[in-house]
Design an enzyme around this catalytic site. Structure first.
Site, PDB file in Angstrom:
ATOM      1  N   ASP A  10       0.889  -1.154   0.000  1.00  0.00           N
ATOM      2  CA  ASP A  10       0.000   0.000   0.000  1.00  0.00           C
ATOM      3  C   ASP A  10       0.939   1.219   0.000  1.00  0.00           C
ATOM      4  OD1 ASP A  10      -2.292   1.677   0.484  1.00  0.00           O
ATOM      5  OD2 ASP A  10      -1.627   1.785   2.576  1.00  0.00           O
ATOM      6  N   ASP A  12      -0.101   5.006   0.822  1.00  0.00           N
ATOM      7  CA  ASP A  12      -0.379   5.991   1.876  1.00  0.00           C
ATOM      8  C   ASP A  12      -0.323   5.345   3.256  1.00  0.00           C
ATOM      9  OD1 ASP A  12      -0.949   8.151   0.074  1.00  0.00           O
ATOM     10  OD2 ASP A  12      -2.917   7.300  -0.297  1.00  0.00           O
TER      11      ASP A  12
HETATM   12  C1  BG6 Z   1      -5.744   5.621  -0.058  1.00  0.00           C
HETATM   13  C2  BG6 Z   1      -5.825   6.294   1.284  1.00  0.00           C
HETATM   14  O1  BG6 Z   1      -4.446   5.206  -0.317  1.00  0.00           O
HETATM   15  O2  BG6 Z   1      -6.166   6.490  -1.093  1.00  0.00           O
HETATM   16  C3  BG6 Z   1      -7.232   6.834   1.499  1.00  0.00           C
HETATM   17  O3  BG6 Z   1      -5.502   5.364   2.296  1.00  0.00           O
HETATM   18  C4  BG6 Z   1      -7.622   7.753   0.353  1.00  0.00           C
HETATM   19  O4  BG6 Z   1      -7.270   7.479   2.745  1.00  0.00           O
HETATM   20  C5  BG6 Z   1      -7.503   6.987  -0.956  1.00  0.00           C
HETATM   21  O5  BG6 Z   1      -8.952   8.223   0.511  1.00  0.00           O
HETATM   22  C6  BG6 Z   1      -7.849   7.850  -2.166  1.00  0.00           C
HETATM   23  O6  BG6 Z   1      -6.867   8.805  -2.333  1.00  0.00           O
HETATM   24  P1  BG6 Z   1      -6.890   9.984  -3.391  1.00  0.00           P
HETATM   25  O7  BG6 Z   1      -5.471  10.484  -3.361  1.00  0.00           O
HETATM   26  O8  BG6 Z   1      -7.260   9.399  -4.710  1.00  0.00           O
HETATM   27  O9  BG6 Z   1      -7.880  10.977  -2.917  1.00  0.00           O
HETATM   28 MG    MG Z   2      -2.742   3.137   3.536  1.00  0.00          MG
END
Ligand code: BG6
Ligand code: MG
Length: 220
Positions: A10, A12
């Site tokens: 993953d 984030d």
């Molecule tokens: C994930 C995060 O990796 O991406 C979430 O853990 C987030 O918290 C999701 O909502 C979507 O991210 P983005 O950058 O497309 O808004």
């Molecule tokens: Mg994550």
């Protein structure tokens, strides 16, 4: 004992601490609407797609809106979030993670990213990891967001590895559920109270050792 062939990360909260920036940006949206968001609320949102997260945030505040307003709020959150990620550098790779990625590469494993984020390409570029992985599957390439296993199943297929020969690293409940639903071995990164469905939980990425993990998880 199965042979370990791949590591799927993953993004984030596992490779870099953008999970915190997501929280700050969602809390601003909540505060602007007149309610607050706690760290505990955030654990339930982590890992979900942008729109699924927004719907959860609004549920916490007891609110619902029509589609056009939802798009406006999601866009506002993303604009705020992007002000943080534009400032990121390779220094923002979490402690121990750059070394662990190198251990994986040196061991000849396939390395992949499986993220719900549509911002993954920008973040990987800021971290100078945009050409590092064998494949990246992100929010731009999946139909079903975590806890659906699609993102990890797709990543494994793209690197030609069976889920049983890969370890997924996840910091979110929804992500651990996705990995397990896809038949992967999963390492949770964070608090065991939230990540107990993982095969093994580590508090953070400091001192990650491939050999120690393989032993712990019974991989060759
Ligand atoms: C994930 C995060 O990796 O991406 C979430 O853990 C987030 O918290 C999701 O909502 C979507 O991210 P983005 O950058 O497309 O808004
Ligand atoms: Mg994550």
């Amino acid at each position: 004992m199965p042979q370990l062939e791949a590591l799927i990360f993953d993004l984030d909260g596992v490779i870099t601490n953008t999970a915190h920036f997501h929280f700050i940006a969602w809390r601003k949206i909540a505060n602007d609407l007149g309610f607050d968001l706690s760290e505990a609320d955030n654990e339930k949102i982590k890992g979900l797609s942008r729109m699924d997260s927004l719907i959860r945030v609004l549920e916490i505040g007891g609110m619902s809106f029509e589609e056009a307003k939802l798009v406006e709020l999601a866009t506002a959150k993303n604009e705020h979030y992007q002000t943080f990620i534009r400032e990121m550098t390779p220094e923002d790779i979490l402690p121990g993670m750059a070394d662990f990625l190198e251990q994986g590469k040196a061991a000849g494993l396939k390395l992949a990213v499986g993220s719900s984020s549509k911002n993954a390409p920008i973040i990987l570029e800021q971290l100078e990891l945009d050409t590092f992985f064998d494949t990246v599957v992100d929010g731009n390439g999946v139909t079903h967001s975590k806890p659906d296993p699609e993102v990890f199943v797709k990543a494994a297929a793209q690197i030609g590895v069976n889920p049983t020969a890969a370890i997924v690293f996840e910091d979110a409940m929804s992500g651990v559920e996705a990995a397990k639903a896809g038949g992967f071995c999963c390492v949770g990164v964070g608090d065991p109270a939230h990540l107990h469905k993982a095969n093994h939980v580590i508090p953070n990425t400091v001192g990650l050792s491939l050999d120690a993990l393989k032993e712990q998880l019974n991989f060759q």
